[in-house]
Design a protein around this motif. Structure first.
Motif, PDB file in Angstrom:
ATOM      1  N   ASP A  27       0.934  -1.233   0.403  1.00  0.00           N
ATOM      2  CA  ASP A  27      -0.266   0.224   0.580  1.00  0.00           C
ATOM      3  C   ASP A  27       0.911   0.532   0.582  1.00  0.00           C
ATOM      4  O   ASP A  27       2.109   1.079  -0.641  1.00  0.00           O
ATOM      5  N   GLN A  28       0.636   2.576   0.254  1.00  0.00           N
ATOM      6  CA  GLN A  28       1.548   3.995   0.706  1.00  0.00           C
ATOM      7  C   GLN A  28       2.188   3.439   1.148  1.00  0.00           C
ATOM      8  O   GLN A  28       3.521   4.588   1.533  1.00  0.00           O
ATOM      9  N   ARG A  29       2.534   2.448   2.714  1.00  0.00           N
ATOM     10  CA  ARG A  29       3.837   3.107   3.156  1.00  0.00           C
ATOM     11  C   ARG A  29       4.616   1.322   3.454  1.00  0.00           C
ATOM     12  O   ARG A  29       5.146   1.129   3.927  1.00  0.00           O
ATOM     13  N   PHE A  30       3.024   0.076   3.584  1.00  0.00           N
ATOM     14  CA  PHE A  30       4.758  -1.087   4.006  1.00  0.00           C
ATOM     15  C   PHE A  30       3.974  -1.868   2.419  1.00  0.00           C
ATOM     16  O   PHE A  30       3.517  -1.868   1.538  1.00  0.00           O
ATOM     17  N   ILE A  31       5.035  -2.101   2.583  1.00  0.00           N
ATOM     18  CA  ILE A  31       5.013  -4.334   1.460  1.00  0.00           C
ATOM     19  C   ILE A  31       5.245  -5.058   3.115  1.00  0.00           C
ATOM     20  O   ILE A  31       4.870  -5.359   4.059  1.00  0.00           O
ATOM     21  N   TYR A  32       3.823  -5.808   2.053  1.00  0.00           N
ATOM     22  CA  TYR A  32       3.154  -7.417   2.597  1.00  0.00           C
ATOM     23  C   TYR A  32       3.679  -8.957   2.507  1.00  0.00           C
ATOM     24  O   TYR A  32       3.736  -9.087   1.119  1.00  0.00           O
ATOM     25  N   MET A  33       4.193  -9.212   3.501  1.00  0.00           N
ATOM     26  CA  MET A  33       4.555 -11.050   2.814  1.00  0.00           C
ATOM     27  C   MET A  33       3.750 -11.932   3.471  1.00  0.00           C
ATOM     28  O   MET A  33       3.382 -11.632   4.300  1.00  0.00           O
ATOM     29  N   ASP A  87       7.747   5.378   0.175  1.00  0.00           N
ATOM     30  CA  ASP A  87       6.518   4.223  -0.643  1.00  0.00           C
ATOM     31  C   ASP A  87       6.906   3.271  -1.194  1.00  0.00           C
ATOM     32  O   ASP A  87       7.789   3.447  -1.758  1.00  0.00           O
ATOM     33  N   PRO A  88       6.925   2.447  -1.059  1.00  0.00           N
ATOM     34  CA  PRO A  88       7.072   0.968  -1.873  1.00  0.00           C
ATOM     35  C   PRO A  88       6.660   1.137  -3.614  1.00  0.00           C
ATOM     36  O   PRO A  88       6.873   0.121  -4.144  1.00  0.00           O
ATOM     37  N   SER A  89       6.148   1.888  -3.743  1.00  0.00           N
ATOM     38  CA  SER A  89       6.056   2.338  -4.795  1.00  0.00           C
ATOM     39  C   SER A  89       7.249   2.335  -5.691  1.00  0.00           C
ATOM     40  O   SER A  89       6.831   1.818  -7.426  1.00  0.00           O
ATOM     41  N   ALA A  90       8.061   3.476  -5.460  1.00  0.00           N
ATOM     42  CA  ALA A  90       9.869   3.412  -5.590  1.00  0.00           C
ATOM     43  C   ALA A  90      10.300   1.597  -5.969  1.00  0.00           C
ATOM     44  O   ALA A  90      11.021   2.042  -6.873  1.00  0.00           O
ATOM     45  N   LEU A  91       9.878   1.505  -4.554  1.00  0.00           N
ATOM     46  CA  LEU A  91      10.630  -0.009  -5.540  1.00  0.00           C
ATOM     47  C   LEU A  91      10.351  -0.958  -6.151  1.00  0.00           C
ATOM     48  O   LEU A  91      10.816  -1.431  -7.311  1.00  0.00           O
ATOM     49  N   ALA A  92       8.636  -0.564  -6.570  1.00  0.00           N
ATOM     50  CA  ALA A  92       8.043  -1.614  -7.322  1.00  0.00           C
ATOM     51  C   ALA A  92       8.718  -0.445  -9.079  1.00  0.00           C
ATOM     52  O   ALA A  92       9.285  -1.826  -9.864  1.00  0.00           O
TER      53      ALA A  92
END
Length: 178
Positions: free
Chosen positions: A105-111, A141-146
């Motif tokens: 989401d806007q803050r976290f990555i879920y595994m 923001d995790p979207s930067a990693l994506a």
């Protein structure tokens, strides 16, 4: 003490394993060793969380996330989790662990990760991780990693049980009452 030798062993074991995509599962095997047990002669709940680290770290390397994070000065920190313990794990039991990224989401990555013994799930964990910026930059923001992985910035839809957990956790007071 953190099991650095085991971590190095896991990284070495998967050094030539095929590259994983961001949503591909990583499967690893582990043994419950004498220093992993509690007074009841079974896998300690805290050590279970450490063993899950030993699944996520090689998974991230196989995905190439370690290089991307290093290049950007990012770190990854567990920001929350929920664990179900269902079957006892005794000393010297062999476990198969499955680890995978679900989305963000806007803050976290879920595994999610699970441990299996003889075809039965012993435990299952949902992990929320924060991508941490360099210095005092805070959460990235995790979207930067994506984007850095060459993927669309929007996450695939998270499973309903994950979104329900996120909503329930948002109701939890912080700081906790004393």
């Amino acid at each position: 003490m953190y099991p650095y030798v085991r971590m190095i062993k896991e990284l070495w074991k998967f050094r030539t394993a095929p590259r994983l995509g961001l949503f591909d599962p990583h499967v690893s095997t582990h043994i419950c060793l004498p220093w992993d047990i509690d007074p009841w002669m079974e896998l300690n709940n805290g050590r279970t969380l450490t063993l899950y680290d030993l699944g996520r770290i090689p998974m991230a390397r196989r995905m190439g996330l370690d290089r991307i994070m290093k290049a950007n000065g990012w770190g990854l920190a567990v920001a929350g989790n929920t664990t179900r313990y269902r079957k006892r794990v005794k000393m010297f039991d062999r476990l198969q662990m499955h680890s995978r990224v679900l989305g963000w989401d806007q803050r976290f990555i879920y595994m999610e990760q699970s441990m299996w013994k003889g075809g039965e799930c012993t435990s299952h964990i949902l992990i929320r991780s924060a991508l941490i910026g360099a210095g005092r930059a805070g959460i990235v923001d995790p979207s930067a990693l994506a984007k850095a992985c060459g993927l669309p910035e929007a996450s695939p839809a998270l499973p309903d049980w994950v979104t329900a957990w996120i909503a329930a956790d948002a109701l939890r007071p912080w700081p906790p009452m004393v």
